[in-house]
Scaffold this active site. Structure first.
Site: not given
Ligand code: ADP
Ligand code: TRP
Length: 344
Positions: A125, A204, A207
């Site tokens: 950030k 990847k 969100k």
């Molecule tokens: P986002 O990137 O959508 O905000 P989060 O950071 O909340 O997702 O991720 C929550 C969990 O899901 C974490 O343990 C993260 O490692 C896993 N995760 C999120 N996106 C992926 C992905 N594209 N591939 C594998 N694991 C993921």
């Protein structure tokens, strides 16, 4: 002289997931599926499993109360529908265990600023010139408290969270060095293969990139998103390498080994259209989540049931966290409050 064997160490798995939106395929294959596999009785089981919805962490990004409430409720419904079994694992909401925030303070007093300045959530950030609050800065300390409060031994996480587990081990080590053997040091457990699920645009799935496909997507929205998965413009006849193609990678998440191999052969031979692959993906993904979808509908129709699950989980989690907080408080010279309970 025969020595007495020490009793085998209890394995206690723990993880948290932030309610910052509906769960997507990346969350399921990268995190949730592993939680389910670690439940006692499952094939890679721990002796105990604690899972929580990290609403205090989500507060650093979700500033709309009704939206946050909805995300917490949806997260609970989704997790149980996907197979988190409240008879075998604890499921609770982070803020239902206030002992954790108190423990976070004890840890804060042994946390060097430099350690937090190096943590990626804050650093990213700052590098992007965005304002960061103290909640985001101290986020790894709260996460350490989340883990240490329950004497967790194994923390299933994605690669992005490994740095935070190292911080947790660091803080626990410093505290133990100062005050005695208070905390259990946890180990991270990386998702098998460290697979990154690609999003609809090939980056990847996240969100933050608006390229997600949700686990419980409405059928029409699911179809639309799958049809919009980006593909290249090479002619149908041209042979293609499946491993390089994100549409294939998504298909491979759902297909069994034989179907995956057959599809890989088709790619290598050429002579197929991406539209066909998308139709197959739509069918496979629908089949894969059909049972969970039905379970979710049943749960959603019975809101008291999910509330009861969360309340029971919180009561058991509080009992454990209260014992650890008392142990930590006494050790550092805070002699008021409930007396410590022995044992881990
Ligand atoms: P986002 O990137 O959508 O905000 P989060 O950071 O909340 O997702 O991720 C929550 C969990 O899901 C974490 O343990 C993260 O490692 C896993 N995760 C999120 N996106 C992926 C992905 N594209 N591939 C594998 N694991 C993921
Ligand atoms: N920070 C984790 C994430 O964003 C969520 C989390 C909070 C967590 N506390 C935790 C994960 C404790 C494991 C253990 O994905």
């Amino acid at each position: 002289m025969p020595t007495e064997a020490s009793p085998p160490r209890l394995t206690r798995a723990l993880s948290g997931i932030q309610p910052t939106g509906r769960f997507h395929w990346g969350n399921y294959f990268g995190a949730i599926r592993q939680y389910i596999d670690l439940q006692p009785g499952a094939h890679q089981a721990a002796d105990e499993a604690y899972y929580f919805i990290a609403d205090l962490h989500a507060l650093t990004t979700v500033r709309d109360p009704p939206v946050l409430r909805g995300f917490v409720r949806d997260a609970a419904l989704d997790l149980v529908a996907l197979g988190l079994d409240p008879d075998r694992a604890l499921l609770f909401v982070q803020s239902d265990v206030p002992e954790v925030t108190q423990l976070a303070w004890l840890l804060m007093t042994v946390t060097p600023m430099g350690l937090l300045e190096r943590c990626h959530a804050y650093k990213d950030k700052k590098t992007r010139g965005l304002p960061a609050d103290a909640g985001l800065f101290t986020y790894p300390v709260l996460m350490a408290a989340d883990i240490l409060a329950y004497d967790a031994t194994v923390v299933p996480v994605g690669e992005d969270q490994v740095q935070h587990i190292e911080v947790c081990r660091d803080l626990a080590g410093t505290f133990n060095h100062l005050y005695g053997d208070v905390f259990t040091l946890p180990c991270p457990r990386l998702v098998e293969g460290g697979a990154k699920v690609p999003g609809t645009d090939g980056q990847k799935m996240s969100k933050s990139y608006q390229n997600t496909i949700e686990v419980f997507e409405e059928p029409a929205a699911l179809k639309k998103k799958i049809m919009r998965i980006t593909t290249d413009s090479r002619p149908v006849d041209e042979p293609k390498e499946p491993a390089d193609d994100h549409l294939f990678q998504l298909f491979a998440l759902f297909a069994d080994a034989a179907d995956r191999e057959a599809m890989a052969d088709l790619y290598r031979r050429g002579g197929f259209g991406y539209g066909e692959v998308k139709q197959r993906l739509l069918a496979e993904a629908g089949r894969f989540f059909a049972e969970a979808q039905a379970r979710r509908a049943g749960l959603a129709a019975d809101p008291e049931r999910i509330e009861a699950i969360l309340a029971a989980g919180a009561a058991r989690a509080r009992a454990k966290a209260g014992a650890v907080l008392a142990r930590a408080s006494r050790a550092c010279g805070l002699d008021h409050g409930p007396p410590p309970v022995t044992g881990r």
